[in-house]
Design a protein around this motif. Structure first.
Motif, PDB file in Angstrom:
ATOM      1  N   HIS A  37      33.600  88.822  78.002  1.00 37.56           N
ATOM      2  CA  HIS A  37      33.810  88.223  76.758  1.00 37.56           C
ATOM      3  C   HIS A  37      32.718  86.968  76.815  1.00 37.56           C
ATOM      4  O   HIS A  37      32.255  86.472  77.754  1.00 37.56           O
ATOM      5  N   PRO A  38      31.894  86.959  75.456  1.00 38.84           N
ATOM      6  CA  PRO A  38      30.923  86.036  75.595  1.00 38.84           C
ATOM      7  C   PRO A  38      31.018  84.601  76.303  1.00 38.84           C
ATOM      8  O   PRO A  38      30.234  84.029  76.577  1.00 38.84           O
ATOM      9  N   ASP A  39      32.415  84.094  75.965  1.00 39.22           N
ATOM     10  CA  ASP A  39      32.548  82.669  76.318  1.00 39.22           C
ATOM     11  C   ASP A  39      32.723  82.697  77.946  1.00 39.22           C
ATOM     12  O   ASP A  39      32.703  81.628  78.364  1.00 39.22           O
ATOM     13  N   LYS A  40      32.791  83.888  78.830  1.00 37.59           N
ATOM     14  CA  LYS A  40      32.844  83.987  79.867  1.00 37.59           C
ATOM     15  C   LYS A  40      31.816  84.504  80.711  1.00 37.59           C
ATOM     16  O   LYS A  40      31.496  84.529  81.910  1.00 37.59           O
ATOM     17  N   LYS A  52      28.565  83.090  81.096  1.00 36.42           N
ATOM     18  CA  LYS A  52      27.991  81.926  82.029  1.00 36.42           C
ATOM     19  C   LYS A  52      28.651  81.895  83.352  1.00 36.42           C
ATOM     20  O   LYS A  52      27.916  81.770  84.231  1.00 36.42           O
ATOM     21  N   LEU A  53      29.999  82.056  83.348  1.00 38.71           N
ATOM     22  CA  LEU A  53      30.687  81.891  84.641  1.00 38.71           C
ATOM     23  C   LEU A  53      30.208  83.209  85.517  1.00 38.71           C
ATOM     24  O   LEU A  53      30.148  83.057  86.685  1.00 38.71           O
ATOM     25  N   LYS A 109      18.756  82.114  76.517  1.00 44.90           N
ATOM     26  CA  LYS A 109      19.657  80.700  76.763  1.00 44.90           C
ATOM     27  C   LYS A 109      20.699  81.018  77.773  1.00 44.90           C
ATOM     28  O   LYS A 109      20.886  80.016  78.479  1.00 44.90           O
ATOM     29  N   LEU A 110      21.333  81.991  77.843  1.00 44.07           N
ATOM     30  CA  LEU A 110      22.465  82.101  78.856  1.00 44.07           C
ATOM     31  C   LEU A 110      22.038  82.324  80.304  1.00 44.07           C
ATOM     32  O   LEU A 110      22.352  81.445  81.076  1.00 44.07           O
ATOM     33  N   GLU A 114      20.124  78.584  80.746  1.00 37.25           N
ATOM     34  CA  GLU A 114      21.087  77.416  81.128  1.00 37.25           C
ATOM     35  C   GLU A 114      21.747  77.384  82.761  1.00 37.25           C
ATOM     36  O   GLU A 114      22.347  76.489  83.101  1.00 37.25           O
ATOM     37  N   ALA A 115      21.761  78.532  83.052  1.00 39.60           N
ATOM     38  CA  ALA A 115      22.308  78.824  84.479  1.00 39.60           C
ATOM     39  C   ALA A 115      21.179  78.528  85.814  1.00 39.60           C
ATOM     40  O   ALA A 115      21.622  78.931  86.802  1.00 39.60           O
ATOM     41  N   GLY A 116      20.039  78.222  85.331  1.00 38.25           N
ATOM     42  CA  GLY A 116      18.968  77.842  86.275  1.00 38.25           C
ATOM     43  C   GLY A 116      18.120  79.159  86.462  1.00 38.25           C
ATOM     44  O   GLY A 116      17.674  79.170  87.656  1.00 38.25           O
ATOM     45  N   PHE A 117      17.864  80.042  85.668  1.00 38.63           N
ATOM     46  CA  PHE A 117      16.771  81.097  85.837  1.00 38.63           C
ATOM     47  C   PHE A 117      15.770  80.901  85.028  1.00 38.63           C
ATOM     48  O   PHE A 117      15.794  80.459  83.837  1.00 38.63           O
TER      49      PHE A 117
END
Length: 302
Positions: free
Chosen positions: A191-194, A196-197, A256-257, A260-263
């Motif tokens: 799911h797109p909302d997850k 980043k997790l 962006k994904l 934002e996660a540090g890559f």
């Protein structure tokens, strides 16, 4: 006279096409174009996308999310190890699988996130004796297929079940120990909302300077355009008839994904090609997104 490529678009809504969509992601013949720009759509394709505004009900979406693991387990129960083709193209497309060692005999540590039944890892293990692979998948049944493969060897491979969005990878993989992570036709099922997790979970086991190799469905891929009415879950997100889901990535969304996660982005391109069905005399436009992201040296695990 109507071309066979154009004529094939009229067949995009057939039931058989939706069932076959996961199989076609593995087709990898020669001849493709890499580009930074998205594929142009025909007026017919634009009209089809604009006409599909109704989303699947919130109740059904919650049910699909709750049953996501069960649906993938049923997929592997139906298809066993026979659905996807072995990915012998990975070392050709991702030279890091060969070249990111400091010396030739150095052992490469790889995490295959979303390993399925091993179509990527077993060709790599056969081809490269100096590689150790961690392999995880959402589906317990898929992991069992990996472990039952004659090529599976605990000294060279460790397979385990994992939901990347909630199960801590550190329970099976040492922090900062992985050189390369492959994410190949995996994140689209999340799911797109997850998403980043999942990316932040992967970051914890990757070395500073380590790299993620990504390939997945791109925006306006043939599979996206052939979903029937009642399949849309959200922007660029759809459900197949068997309950499995697929997201179609733009390079902007993906960049962006990961940023934002540090890559840091190394490359991020669309792969355009045509898949030809000689038996039916049809060709269809495929769009994939192929990217590479490195974990910055100063990036801390969440």
């Amino acid at each position: 006279m109507e071309s066979k490529c154009v004529k094939s678009m009229a067949l995009l809504t057939c039931d058989k096409c939706e069932v076959e969509s996961k199989d076609e992601e593995e087709v990898y013949p020669s001849g493709q174009t890499k580009t930074s720009t998205i594929r142009d759509l025909t007026q017919e394709e634009l009209g089809r996308l604009r006409s599909e505004r109704t989303l699947v009900s919130e109740f059904k979406q919650m049910k699909l999310e709750k049953e996501a693991q069960k649906n993938w387990d049923l997929f592997y129960k139906r298809n066993s190890t026979n659905f996807f083709k072995d990915r012998h193209w990975t070392t050709r497309e991702f030279e890091e699988l060969k070249a990111c060692r400091e010396f030739e005999s150095q052992k490469l540590v790889l995490l295959e996130a979303g390993c399925g039944v091993g179509n990527c890892i077993f060709p790599l293990l056969e081809d490269d004796l100096n590689i150790f692979v961690y392999a995880c998948d959402f589906s317990p049944r898929a992991v069992e297929f990996v472990k039952k493969n004659p090529l599976y060897c605990p000294e060279r491979c460790c397979a385990f079940q994992c939901d990347l969005t909630k199960d801590d990878l550190l329970e099976n993989v040492r922090e900062g120990s992985v050189d390369v992570v492959t994410l190949i036709f995996v994140l689209s099922a999340v799911h797109p909302d997850k998403m980043k997790l999942a990316v932040e979970n992967i970051k914890k086991v990757l070395k500073p300077g380590g790299i993620i190799l990504f390939r997945d469905y791109g925006l306006y891929d043939h599979a996206m355009l052939r979903f029937k009415s009642g399949s849309k879950l959200g922007e660029n997100f759809y459900v197949r008839q068997d309950g499995t889901r697929s997201y179609f990535f733009s390079k902007e969304f993906l960049a962006k994904l990961f940023e934002e996660a540090g890559f840091e982005s190394v490359s991020n391109e669309y792969v355009l090609r045509e898949t030809v069905n000689k038996k039916e005399g049809l060709c269809v436009p495929r769009v994939f997104l192929q990217s590479k992201f490195t974990k910055t040296a100063h990036s801390q695990s969440s």
